[in-house]
Design a protein around this motif. Structure first.
Motif, PDB file in Angstrom:
ATOM      1  N   ILE A 261       2.103 -31.315 -22.369  1.00 24.19           N
ATOM      2  CA  ILE A 261       1.112 -32.356 -22.095  1.00 24.19           C
ATOM      3  C   ILE A 261       1.189 -32.761 -20.621  1.00 24.19           C
ATOM      4  O   ILE A 261       0.160 -32.978 -19.965  1.00 24.19           O
ATOM      5  CB  ILE A 261       1.317 -33.563 -23.023  1.00 24.19           C
ATOM      6  N   ASP A 262       2.406 -32.849 -20.080  1.00 22.15           N
ATOM      7  CA  ASP A 262       2.583 -33.125 -18.645  1.00 22.15           C
ATOM      8  C   ASP A 262       1.782 -32.134 -17.813  1.00 22.15           C
ATOM      9  O   ASP A 262       1.093 -32.503 -16.851  1.00 22.15           O
ATOM     10  CB  ASP A 262       4.060 -33.018 -18.243  1.00 22.15           C
ATOM     11  N   THR A 263       1.894 -30.856 -18.162  1.00 21.68           N
ATOM     12  CA  THR A 263       1.215 -29.806 -17.402  1.00 21.68           C
ATOM     13  C   THR A 263      -0.295 -29.969 -17.481  1.00 21.68           C
ATOM     14  O   THR A 263      -1.001 -29.837 -16.468  1.00 21.68           O
ATOM     15  CB  THR A 263       1.611 -28.422 -17.933  1.00 21.68           C
ATOM     16  N   ILE A 264      -0.813 -30.233 -18.669  1.00 18.94           N
ATOM     17  CA  ILE A 264      -2.253 -30.395 -18.829  1.00 18.94           C
ATOM     18  C   ILE A 264      -2.781 -31.527 -17.958  1.00 18.94           C
ATOM     19  O   ILE A 264      -3.801 -31.385 -17.273  1.00 18.94           O
ATOM     20  CB  ILE A 264      -2.598 -30.617 -20.318  1.00 18.94           C
ATOM     21  N   PHE A 265      -2.069 -32.639 -17.922  1.00 20.92           N
ATOM     22  CA  PHE A 265      -2.525 -33.751 -17.079  1.00 20.92           C
ATOM     23  C   PHE A 265      -2.298 -33.472 -15.605  1.00 20.92           C
ATOM     24  O   PHE A 265      -3.092 -33.909 -14.753  1.00 20.92           O
ATOM     25  CB  PHE A 265      -1.848 -35.060 -17.503  1.00 20.92           C
ATOM     26  N   ASP A 266      -1.248 -32.745 -15.280  1.00 11.27           N
ATOM     27  CA  ASP A 266      -1.009 -32.385 -13.886  1.00 11.27           C
ATOM     28  C   ASP A 266      -2.133 -31.515 -13.343  1.00 11.27           C
ATOM     29  O   ASP A 266      -2.572 -31.677 -12.203  1.00 11.27           O
ATOM     30  CB  ASP A 266       0.326 -31.652 -13.760  1.00 11.27           C
ATOM     31  N   VAL A 267      -2.620 -30.602 -14.161  1.00 13.29           N
ATOM     32  CA  VAL A 267      -3.663 -29.675 -13.721  1.00 13.29           C
ATOM     33  C   VAL A 267      -5.048 -30.322 -13.756  1.00 13.29           C
ATOM     34  O   VAL A 267      -5.822 -30.207 -12.799  1.00 13.29           O
ATOM     35  CB  VAL A 267      -3.665 -28.400 -14.598  1.00 13.29           C
ATOM     36  N   PHE A 268      -5.355 -31.024 -14.830  1.00 13.94           N
ATOM     37  CA  PHE A 268      -6.731 -31.496 -15.033  1.00 13.94           C
ATOM     38  C   PHE A 268      -6.926 -32.977 -14.730  1.00 13.94           C
ATOM     39  O   PHE A 268      -8.069 -33.417 -14.537  1.00 13.94           O
ATOM     40  CB  PHE A 268      -7.164 -31.195 -16.469  1.00 13.94           C
ATOM     41  N   GLY A 269      -5.836 -33.738 -14.676  1.00 13.02           N
ATOM     42  CA  GLY A 269      -5.968 -35.165 -14.432  1.00 13.02           C
ATOM     43  C   GLY A 269      -6.596 -35.883 -15.615  1.00 13.02           C
ATOM     44  O   GLY A 269      -7.146 -35.263 -16.529  1.00 13.02           O
ATOM     45  N   GLU A 270      -6.539 -37.195 -15.599  1.00 10.02           N
ATOM     46  CA  GLU A 270      -7.070 -37.958 -16.730  1.00 10.02           C
ATOM     47  C   GLU A 270      -8.594 -37.891 -16.815  1.00 10.02           C
ATOM     48  O   GLU A 270      -9.179 -38.264 -17.829  1.00 10.02           O
ATOM     49  CB  GLU A 270      -6.608 -39.412 -16.649  1.00 10.02           C
ATOM     50  N   GLN A 271      -9.251 -37.386 -15.764  1.00  4.71           N
ATOM     51  CA  GLN A 271     -10.708 -37.291 -15.773  1.00  4.71           C
ATOM     52  C   GLN A 271     -11.224 -36.058 -16.505  1.00  4.71           C
ATOM     53  O   GLN A 271     -12.406 -35.976 -16.833  1.00  4.71           O
ATOM     54  CB  GLN A 271     -11.250 -37.252 -14.338  1.00  4.71           C
ATOM     55  N   ARG A 272     -10.351 -35.059 -16.782  1.00  7.58           N
ATOM     56  CA  ARG A 272     -10.836 -33.802 -17.364  1.00  7.58           C
ATOM     57  C   ARG A 272     -10.021 -33.380 -18.592  1.00  7.58           C
ATOM     58  O   ARG A 272      -9.987 -32.201 -18.933  1.00  7.58           O
ATOM     59  CB  ARG A 272     -10.809 -32.694 -16.302  1.00  7.58           C
TER      60      ARG A 272
END
Length: 275
Positions: free
Chosen positions: A214-225
């Protein structure tokens, strides 16, 4: 609105779910809107994106029909045969339905890893873009490099990667997946569904097992995506609806991330849902 951006319904007697066999005892029964409604009410979810589970246009029509009967279904991601020369015509016809918001080929089940780069697929993707429909990418980690090539060829196409590209959490294969997913960091037309992770983890998974992914997903896409989805009822193989919802809510709270965006706002804007 609070939106569950990824869930399914099916009726066994429709008989076009090739993957759904009696061996999947938890899933081998009908799942209908009335089965999901109590869970949506419990978590104050206003509506859902209903996603195809069978590779037929009959499935798409079935889901669109359900969307006409249930207000909670805010959008439908259907299926067309990308290899068929008439696929663009099918998209023109289907796009007239106000609840159709996207199309999803079941790439994870296609043996040819280069399938998505074929001319026929390219033509169909152009039609999706022209009709402002989302391309839901049901891919696994081995597809990410080709998916990046596809997106480079279709810069106006809106893409949503399903289930974080299904990383192999059970075997802790984090690093290559994270490296390949990072290629989408600076592509504003690409979003990612925070869904389906529980079924990629061990049966006795704990939140700490999922958090690096989940860390990685937010690191890559940010809370906007990032779009939260339950992947119900497939998720029942590994988790209750409530356990997965609570896990994500706790993560968002701990990391001071926007619940309004992840639990709904991003789905509304990505799929252009009517409020």
């Amino acid at each position: 609105m609070r939106i569950d951006a990824h869930q399914h319904f099916w009726r066994i007697k429709r008989n076009d779910y090739g993957w759904l066999t009696p061996e999947l005892t938890t899933l081998y029964k009908d799942f209908e809107p009335d089965d999901l409604t109590p869970l949506l009410n419990r978590h104050n979810v206003d509506g859902t994106i209903l996603v195809q589970a069978a590779p037929t246009e009959a499935e798409t029509l079935f889901l669109l029909q359900l969307s006409e009967q249930y207000e909670s279904i805010k959008g439908v991601v259907g299926w067309v045969d990308f290899d068929n020369l008439n696929a663009p015509k099918s998209i023109v016809k289907l796009s007239k339905h106000p609840k159709l918001v996207g199309i999803r080929p079941m790439i994870q089940d296609i043996e040819d890893i280069d399938w998505m780069l074929s001319p026929a697929v390219s033509n169909t993707l152009q039609s999706l873009s022209q009709h402002q429909l989302v391309f839901d990418a049901l891919v696994k980690p081995q597809h990410l490099k080709n998916l990046k090539l596809l997106i480079d060829q279709h810069r106006n196409l809106k893409v949503v990667i399903n289930h974080g590209a299904k990383p192999n959490i059970k075997e802790n294969k984090l690093h290559q997946w994270r490296s390949d997913l990072s290629a989408f960091r600076d592509l504003p037309n690409v979003s990612c569904k925070l869904s389906g992770l529980v079924t990629e983890a061990s049966n006795d998974w704990q939140a700490k097992d999922l958090f690096p992914y989940i860390d990685t997903i937010f690191d890559v896409f940010g809370e906007q995506r990032v779009l939260w989805g339950s992947d119900w009822p497939v998720s029942l193989l590994a988790s209750s609806y409530t356990k997965w919802f609570d896990t994500v809510e706790r993560y968002l709270t701990q990391n001071n991330l926007s619940k309004a965006r992840v639990f709904g706002g991003n789905a509304v804007s990505t799929y252009k849902l009517k409020k």
